[in-house]
Design an enzyme around this catalytic site. Structure first.
Site, mmCIF file in Angstrom:
data_model
loop_
_atom_site.group_PDB
_atom_site.id
_atom_site.type_symbol
_atom_site.label_atom_id
_atom_site.label_comp_id
_atom_site.label_asym_id
_atom_site.label_seq_id
_atom_site.Cartn_x
_atom_site.Cartn_y
_atom_site.Cartn_z
ATOM 1 N N THR A 126 59.508 38.888 62.242
ATOM 2 C CA THR A 126 60.038 38.133 63.544
ATOM 3 C C THR A 126 60.711 39.131 64.289
ATOM 4 O O THR A 126 61.158 40.098 63.754
ATOM 5 C CB THR A 126 61.004 37.215 63.248
ATOM 6 O OG1 THR A 126 62.154 37.608 62.552
ATOM 7 C CG2 THR A 126 60.562 36.232 61.980
ATOM 8 N N GLU A 161 57.515 32.331 60.906
ATOM 9 C CA GLU A 161 57.481 31.725 59.779
ATOM 10 C C GLU A 161 56.493 30.613 59.353
ATOM 11 O O GLU A 161 56.533 30.111 58.201
ATOM 12 C CB GLU A 161 59.020 31.007 59.613
ATOM 13 C CG GLU A 161 60.138 32.324 59.452
ATOM 14 C CD GLU A 161 60.803 32.683 60.740
ATOM 15 O OE1 GLU A 161 59.741 32.368 61.757
ATOM 16 O OE2 GLU A 161 61.799 33.026 60.923
ATOM 17 N N LYS A 192 78.183 24.436 74.159
ATOM 18 C CA LYS A 192 79.122 23.322 73.739
ATOM 19 C C LYS A 192 80.252 23.352 74.550
ATOM 20 O O LYS A 192 81.223 23.975 74.732
ATOM 21 C CB LYS A 192 79.572 23.569 72.295
ATOM 22 C CG LYS A 192 80.429 22.587 71.655
ATOM 23 C CD LYS A 192 80.507 22.645 70.225
ATOM 24 C CE LYS A 192 80.893 21.296 69.684
ATOM 25 N NZ LYS A 192 81.298 21.460 68.006
ATOM 26 N N TRP A 214 77.234 18.451 73.287
ATOM 27 C CA TRP A 214 76.116 19.519 73.469
ATOM 28 C C TRP A 214 75.596 19.324 74.909
ATOM 29 O O TRP A 214 75.211 18.109 75.217
ATOM 30 C CB TRP A 214 75.212 19.345 72.375
ATOM 31 C CG TRP A 214 75.777 19.492 71.044
ATOM 32 C CD1 TRP A 214 76.005 18.484 69.990
ATOM 33 C CD2 TRP A 214 76.288 20.839 70.492
ATOM 34 N NE1 TRP A 214 76.498 19.338 68.873
ATOM 35 C CE2 TRP A 214 76.737 20.601 69.187
ATOM 36 C CE3 TRP A 214 76.223 22.163 70.868
ATOM 37 C CZ2 TRP A 214 77.128 21.650 68.229
ATOM 38 C CZ3 TRP A 214 76.780 22.981 69.948
ATOM 39 C CH2 TRP A 214 77.168 22.762 68.666
HETATM 40 P P1 ADP Z 1 61.185 35.072 67.588
HETATM 41 O O1 ADP Z 1 62.086 34.210 66.445
HETATM 42 O O2 ADP Z 1 61.267 36.532 67.386
HETATM 43 O O3 ADP Z 1 61.699 34.743 68.887
HETATM 44 P P2 ADP Z 1 59.056 33.625 67.036
HETATM 45 O O4 ADP Z 1 57.714 33.507 67.781
HETATM 46 O O5 ADP Z 1 59.030 33.323 65.536
HETATM 47 O O6 ADP Z 1 59.750 34.836 67.626
HETATM 48 O O7 ADP Z 1 59.713 32.534 67.842
HETATM 49 C C1 ADP Z 1 59.843 30.803 67.498
HETATM 50 C C2 ADP Z 1 60.842 30.295 68.057
HETATM 51 O O8 ADP Z 1 60.338 30.100 69.622
HETATM 52 C C3 ADP Z 1 60.867 28.817 67.528
HETATM 53 O O9 ADP Z 1 61.816 28.834 66.701
HETATM 54 C C4 ADP Z 1 61.408 28.025 68.811
HETATM 55 O O10 ADP Z 1 62.934 28.235 69.037
HETATM 56 C C5 ADP Z 1 60.582 29.024 70.131
HETATM 57 N N1 ADP Z 1 59.469 28.107 70.481
HETATM 58 C C6 ADP Z 1 58.147 28.152 70.066
HETATM 59 N N2 ADP Z 1 57.409 27.518 70.499
HETATM 60 C C7 ADP Z 1 58.285 26.777 71.498
HETATM 61 C C8 ADP Z 1 57.835 25.679 72.386
HETATM 62 N N3 ADP Z 1 56.394 25.219 72.591
HETATM 63 N N4 ADP Z 1 58.791 25.189 73.057
HETATM 64 C C9 ADP Z 1 60.170 25.412 72.784
HETATM 65 N N5 ADP Z 1 60.448 26.530 72.100
HETATM 66 C C10 ADP Z 1 59.484 27.075 71.397
#
Ligand code: ADP
Length: 527
Positions: A170, A315, A423, A428
């Protein structure tokens, strides 16, 4: 790959590299993949060994996608946009034995080469046969190796489906990157999920252009699924521009493409300034961060390009949800339909989810917020050699760190990442909601809302906005405040709007809120 060779030998992979655009049939790709696998075996790669790649989206990378897992090794895709320190950490943590490196990425690797502990050979993916520095004994030319390789190399037959096939880290917004292992089983089942009519519906008929990098969650699994199905692939190669993507969509009659919202914002600008035939497109798969509603509307109403909003993470291989209307939602009005489609959508078959708030699982009422937890065949259950696994995977569920609501239809909406929620006075505020509303304003190009420390309320929202170039002198902070005011409760309204030239982005094109928070940390105290 065997299926593509057997049933779709004449179907094509169109690939752009530094040398230009070339076309290969699956018959050719199959043979080249086998040659690569035999060359890797000759270099000493054994079952379970990691083969790293630092490369853009092109046919050689696709060959590596199948050669490494096909011989029982593990394909480790490395994000070329990470800092050199992180790249060194990742390669050493994974103990990559061989690295396949694009010609234009090589200078980056060369600089840190001394710090790489496990790498025995570097294979340069270049169009030319010869390498400039042919004296260097651990440096190989990809095409030369292929020439010597065996095109009848047999893929391993006795693999256990749970053996590792892939590894991807990641991008780490805090701390060192975390490695996620993909099993053969997970990847294959994820391919089936991508082919379902109710998700991306990928099929042989498609002409698929993954824009999401092949170093980022396996380009969302598309190269694997497309090869399995005999789908035509268009791989846009290094340093592409929005214009190049628009040209490819027109000339290659792309039917489905995939990438993060930043890419689609850029393409939208390009479509607005030029004249392109995009009528072949049946789906733009958009995920990685929230797809702004205004952008979905622009694509669908102005350009008649159907948008598919999806959610996932490294993940999760990554497909978790896709947003589509249910059949009985057909009589919603256009705005209501857009509202549903801008949410992240329904869980795809094969996975399980639960949403846990402060008092246990939340009600599906579209309001109660909780953290999304997931499990299933293509959800990781640990990080590779990393003590942070225990925290993220406790009780047999992946704790995503994403805060969501679920409506009565079961559709999830990401409200924030746990660490980005604001917050204020004990309540929130969702930064994502304010961002999306701002980005729906016709003068706004990008917007990111962050929490800034406040003496009285702990935190208050501050909006960082990039205006479209032609609007820069015409729209003021007060105009945007007046626009937001009727749409939110008073205490949700940002305390300030800061105009920026550009929003800093992560290596995969997401807004880098950490950097904005650093820049503006004393903003409200000083005011
Ligand atoms: P990183 O964690 O390095 O940013 P990832 O590609 O694994 O890389 O990111 C996953 C995260 O991206 C998710 O946990 C979420 O927070 C965000 N995410 C992915 N797709 C969407 C979406 N369609 N809308 C909003 N957030 C998203």
């Amino acid at each position: 790959m065997e299926r593509a060779e057997q049933f779709f030998p004449e179907k094509e992979v169109i690939s752009r590299t530094l040398g230009g655009v070339s076309t290969f049939t699956y018959r050719e790709i199959g043979k080249r993949t086998r040659r690569l696998a035999s060359a890797l075996a000759d270099l000493g790669v054994n079952r379970g060994d990691r083969v790293g790649t630092l490369a853009w989206n092109h046919h050689r990378h696709l060959e590596a996608y199948f050669a490494a897992p096909g011989m029982g090794a593990v394909l480790h895709t490395i994000n070329i946009r990470l800092s050199p320190e992180h790249i060194v950490y990742i390669i050493n943590n994974a103990e990559d034995k061989v690295l396949l490196v694009d010609e234009d990425v090589w200078p980056l690797v060369e600089k840190v080469r001394d710090q790489l502990k496990s790498v025995e050979a570097f294979i340069i993916m270049t169009d030319s046969q010869e390498l400039p520095d042919s004296e260097d004994s651990s440096l190989y030319s990809y095409e030369q190796l292929l020439e010597k390789g065996d095109e009848r190399f047999e893929f391993v037959k006795d693999l256990d489906e749970n053996e590792p096939a892939g590894l991807c880290y990641t991008s780490a917004t805090t701390g060192n990157p975390k490695g996620v292992v993909y099993s053969h089983r997970g990847i294959v089942l994820h391919c089936f999920a991508l082919g379902l009519a109710d998700t991306a519906g990928l099929s042989e008929e498609d002409r698929c252009m993954p824009v999401v990098p092949m170093f980022h969650v396996n380009a969302w699994g598309l190269p694997f699924a497309a090869t399995m199905l005999g789908t035509t692939q268009i791989l846009p190669g290094p340093q592409f521009t929005p214009k190049l993507l628009a040209d490819f969509i027109e000339s290659e009659k792309v039917t489905i493409t995939a990438g993060v919202p930043t890419i689609w914002l850029g393409l939208l600008n390009e479509l607005e300034s030029g004249s392109y035939d995009t009528s072949s497109l049946r789906a733009v798969l958009c995920g990685g961060s929230a797809a702004p509603l205004g952008m979905i509307r622009a694509y669908e109403t102005k350009y008649k390009i159907p948008f598919l909003h999806a959610y996932g993470m490294t993940e999760t291989s990554p497909l978790v949800t896709v947003s589509k209307l249910k059949s009985y939602q057909a009589d919603l009005n256009e705005e209501e339909k857009l509202d549903v489609r801008a949410k992240q959508g329904l869980l795809v078959p094969g996975l399980e989810m639960k949403v846990v708030g402060e008092h246990g699982e939340v009600e599906w009422n579209g309001e109660d917020m909780g953290e999304l937890m997931l499990r299933g065949p293509w959800i990781a259950n640990e990080y590779f050699r990393d003590e942070r696994s225990e925290e993220a995977f406790r009780d047999g569920w992946l704790h995503t760190g994403d805060v969501v609501t679920v409506d009565k239809e079961g559709v999830i909406k990401i409200v924030d990442r746990t660490k980005d929620l604001i917050k204020s006075g004990g309540e929130w505020i969702s930064s994502v909601d304010i961002e999306n509303t701002l980005m729906a304003h016709e003068a706004v190009f990008e917007a990111s809302v962050i929490a800034v420390a406040h003496p009285e309320w702990q935190e208050r929202p501050v909006a960082c906005v990039v205006l479209k170039e032609e609007e820069r002198d015409r729209v003021s902070k007060e105009d945007l405040m007046a626009y937001l005011k009727p749409q939110f409760a008073k205490w949700w309204l940002p305390d300030d709007i800061v105009f920026l030239e550009e929003i800093p982005k992560t290596s995969v094109g997401k807004f880098l809120k950490r950097s904005l928070r650093d820049q503006l940390k004393d903003h409200l105290a000083v005011k």
